[in-house]
Design a protein around this motif. Sequence first.
Motif, PDB file in Angstrom:
ATOM      1  N   TYR A   1      -2.445  10.578  13.003  1.00 31.08           N
ATOM      2  CA  TYR A   1      -2.433  10.166  11.587  1.00 31.08           C
ATOM      3  C   TYR A   1      -1.189   9.328  11.303  1.00 31.08           C
ATOM      4  CZ  TYR A   1      -1.325  10.797   6.620  1.00 31.08           C
ATOM      5  OH  TYR A   1      -0.958  10.609   5.321  1.00 31.08           O
ATOM      6  N   ASN A   2       0.001   9.900  11.509  1.00 33.78           N
ATOM      7  CA  ASN A   2       1.225   9.151  11.231  1.00 33.78           C
ATOM      8  C   ASN A   2       1.468   8.055  12.258  1.00 33.78           C
ATOM      9  OD1 ASN A   2       2.431  10.262   8.828  1.00 33.78           O
ATOM     10  ND2 ASN A   2       2.556  12.180   9.955  1.00 33.78           N
ATOM     11  N   VAL A   3       1.121   8.324  13.527  1.00 32.51           N
ATOM     12  CA  VAL A   3       1.331   7.313  14.553  1.00 32.51           C
ATOM     13  C   VAL A   3       0.431   6.104  14.304  1.00 32.51           C
ATOM     14  CG1 VAL A   3       1.111   6.783  16.999  1.00 32.51           C
ATOM     15  CG2 VAL A   3       2.098   8.960  16.281  1.00 32.51           C
ATOM     16  N   SER A   4      -0.837   6.358  13.989  1.00 39.29           N
ATOM     17  CA  SER A   4      -1.775   5.259  13.783  1.00 39.29           C
ATOM     18  C   SER A   4      -1.411   4.443  12.548  1.00 39.29           C
ATOM     19  CB  SER A   4      -3.213   5.794  13.657  1.00 39.29           C
ATOM     20  OG  SER A   4      -3.337   6.604  12.498  1.00 39.29           O
ATOM     21  N   ALA A   5      -0.766   5.084  11.560  1.00 36.92           N
ATOM     22  CA  ALA A   5      -0.382   4.379  10.342  1.00 36.92           C
ATOM     23  C   ALA A   5       0.966   3.702  10.492  1.00 36.92           C
ATOM     24  CB  ALA A   5      -0.335   5.351   9.166  1.00 36.92           C
ATOM     25  N   GLY A   6       1.651   3.953  11.602  1.00 36.35           N
ATOM     26  CA  GLY A   6       2.923   3.308  11.854  1.00 36.35           C
ATOM     27  C   GLY A   6       4.044   3.829  10.987  1.00 36.35           C
ATOM     28  N   THR A   8       6.491   7.650   9.813  1.00 35.86           N
ATOM     29  CA  THR A   8       6.831   9.038  10.092  1.00 35.86           C
ATOM     30  C   THR A   8       6.927   9.793   8.776  1.00 35.86           C
ATOM     31  OG1 THR A   8       9.195   8.569  10.033  1.00 35.86           O
ATOM     32  CG2 THR A   8       8.110   8.463  12.179  1.00 35.86           C
ATOM     33  N   ASN A   9       6.684  11.085   8.844  1.00 33.59           N
ATOM     34  CA  ASN A   9       6.706  11.902   7.640  1.00 33.59           C
ATOM     35  C   ASN A   9       7.151  13.304   8.030  1.00 33.59           C
ATOM     36  OD1 ASN A   9       5.850  13.746   5.558  1.00 33.59           O
ATOM     37  ND2 ASN A   9       4.594  12.092   4.722  1.00 33.59           N
ATOM     38  N   ASP A  10       8.400  13.640   7.735  1.00 32.78           N
ATOM     39  CA  ASP A  10       8.928  14.945   8.117  1.00 32.78           C
ATOM     40  C   ASP A  10       8.138  16.081   7.496  1.00 32.78           C
ATOM     41  OD1 ASP A  10      10.859  13.855   9.707  1.00 32.78           O
ATOM     42  OD2 ASP A  10      12.446  13.937   8.197  1.00 32.78           O
ATOM     43  N   GLY A  11       7.660  15.874   6.272  1.00 33.66           N
ATOM     44  CA  GLY A  11       6.867  16.910   5.609  1.00 33.66           C
ATOM     45  C   GLY A  11       5.592  17.194   6.373  1.00 33.66           C
ATOM     46  N   PHE A  12       4.937  16.127   6.849  1.00 35.43           N
ATOM     47  CA  PHE A  12       3.698  16.291   7.602  1.00 35.43           C
ATOM     48  C   PHE A  12       3.972  17.011   8.918  1.00 35.43           C
ATOM     49  CE2 PHE A  12       0.538  14.844  10.687  1.00 35.43           C
ATOM     50  CZ  PHE A  12      -0.636  15.115  10.015  1.00 35.43           C
ATOM     51  N   TYR A  13       5.044  16.607   9.623  1.00 36.33           N
ATOM     52  CA  TYR A  13       5.373  17.240  10.896  1.00 36.33           C
ATOM     53  C   TYR A  13       5.700  18.713  10.726  1.00 36.33           C
ATOM     54  CZ  TYR A  13       5.650  12.475  12.729  1.00 36.33           C
ATOM     55  OH  TYR A  13       5.354  11.192  13.103  1.00 36.33           O
ATOM     56  N   SER A  14       6.357  19.067   9.624  1.00 29.93           N
ATOM     57  CA  SER A  14       6.689  20.473   9.391  1.00 29.93           C
ATOM     58  C   SER A  14       5.429  21.296   9.153  1.00 29.93           C
ATOM     59  CB  SER A  14       7.644  20.607   8.199  1.00 29.93           C
ATOM     60  OG  SER A  14       7.013  20.247   6.985  1.00 29.93           O
ATOM     61  N   TYR A  15       4.445  20.688   8.488  1.00 33.43           N
ATOM     62  CA  TYR A  15       3.159  21.365   8.292  1.00 33.43           C
ATOM     63  C   TYR A  15       2.504  21.649   9.632  1.00 33.43           C
ATOM     64  CZ  TYR A  15       2.571  21.080   3.193  1.00 33.43           C
ATOM     65  OH  TYR A  15       2.679  21.268   1.853  1.00 33.43           O
ATOM     66  N   ILE A  16       2.457  20.630  10.488  1.00 34.67           N
ATOM     67  CA  ILE A  16       1.827  20.785  11.796  1.00 34.67           C
ATOM     68  C   ILE A  16       2.547  21.838  12.627  1.00 34.67           C
ATOM     69  CG2 ILE A  16       1.320  19.616  13.981  1.00 34.67           C
ATOM     70  CD1 ILE A  16      -0.536  18.875  11.688  1.00 34.67           C
ATOM     71  N   PHE A  17       3.893  21.805  12.606  1.00 35.66           N
ATOM     72  CA  PHE A  17       4.672  22.799  13.351  1.00 35.66           C
ATOM     73  C   PHE A  17       4.329  24.202  12.862  1.00 35.66           C
ATOM     74  CE2 PHE A  17       8.225  25.445  14.474  1.00 35.66           C
ATOM     75  CZ  PHE A  17       8.663  24.961  15.687  1.00 35.66           C
ATOM     76  N   ARG A  18       4.254  24.374  11.551  1.00 34.22           N
ATOM     77  CA  ARG A  18       3.961  25.701  10.993  1.00 34.22           C
ATOM     78  C   ARG A  18       2.539  26.144  11.331  1.00 34.22           C
ATOM     79  NH1 ARG A  18       1.983  27.000   5.886  1.00 34.22           N
ATOM     80  NH2 ARG A  18       2.461  24.926   5.082  1.00 34.22           N
ATOM     81  N   TYR A  19       1.585  25.238  11.163  1.00 31.47           N
ATOM     82  CA  TYR A  19       0.199  25.602  11.458  1.00 31.47           C
ATOM     83  C   TYR A  19       0.025  26.003  12.918  1.00 31.47           C
ATOM     84  CZ  TYR A  19      -1.573  23.858   6.959  1.00 31.47           C
ATOM     85  OH  TYR A  19      -1.839  23.681   5.641  1.00 31.47           O
ATOM     86  N   GLN A  20       0.538  25.167  13.830  1.00 34.14           N
ATOM     87  CA  GLN A  20       0.357  25.452  15.252  1.00 34.14           C
ATOM     88  C   GLN A  20       1.094  26.721  15.662  1.00 34.14           C
ATOM     89  OE1 GLN A  20       1.442  21.779  17.220  1.00 34.14           O
ATOM     90  NE2 GLN A  20      -0.551  20.848  16.813  1.00 34.14           N
ATOM     91  N   SER A  21       2.257  26.950  15.076  1.00 37.33           N
ATOM     92  CA  SER A  21       2.991  28.183  15.357  1.00 37.33           C
ATOM     93  C   SER A  21       2.207  29.403  14.869  1.00 37.33           C
ATOM     94  CB  SER A  21       4.374  28.143  14.690  1.00 37.33           C
ATOM     95  OG  SER A  21       5.159  27.098  15.202  1.00 37.33           O
ATOM     96  N   ASN A  22       1.632  29.294  13.691  1.00 39.48           N
ATOM     97  CA  ASN A  22       0.850  30.410  13.148  1.00 39.48           C
ATOM     98  C   ASN A  22      -0.393  30.684  13.977  1.00 39.48           C
ATOM     99  OD1 ASN A  22       2.666  30.756  11.079  1.00 39.48           O
ATOM    100  ND2 ASN A  22       1.453  29.704   9.529  1.00 39.48           N
TER     101      ASN A  22
END
Length: 230
Positions: A1-6, A8-22
């Motif tokens: 999502y962020n890579v294809s749009a060129g 970065t979004n720290d908020g988005f990455y933190s969501y992914i980190f939390r989801y995958q950790s959970n």
Amino acid sequence: YNVSAGKTNDGFYSYIFRYQSNWMRDANTCIKLIQEPQGTWTAHETEFYPNLLCMARIWRVQMMAQFVDNFGPAPLNGFQGVNPEFSSEKDAYYWMLDELAQAINGINTSVAPDDTEKKNDPVFEFDATKWKNYGISLRMRLAMRLSEADPAKAKSEFEAAVAQGSGIRTVDGTAAVQEYDGWSDWSGPMSRSWDIQSMSATMANLTTNFGGTASVDAVAKFVKSTTTDK
């Protein structure tokens, strides 16, 4: 999502980190509960729970693979109530491949879940054969990801996975769930009406038939021209 749009979004990455950790936490919780049973199991549970344990181990690898590919080093000994050590990508991949080999071998395909249990697995309804094939295909996939970084390991693991069974060969064996719009565990990248779906010019040309020329015709002309040149 962020890579294809060129971007970065720290908020988005933190969501992914939390989801995958959970997700890894939940898989570990399932494994722990089965390994430390409370009370007495019924005859059916005695057969079914060992399969559930293997399925949870396969699912944990799937979640960990996503974590490693997104963030790098992963906590192989995590979710034990203390801050874990993070292992290298190589150690994580070796661990995941070994975990899959053991989990796949541990599944008893003759054991069927009851109707209540089926409702708790939106992917395969705890179908043992489908989970085994899923584990085999996942082992093949992870092995292929090492094809350049560690060719010998990739080859040996892929061949060992093939020896365990067929893997996913038919559409009904695909690991998939129904996706919906919105923002929930059931929202998919392609079903979110608010999501950014970036597409390259090359992909746009491929999906729109090169502005009027059918893709199949373009490929046929290319093959003919290269064959003639030779």
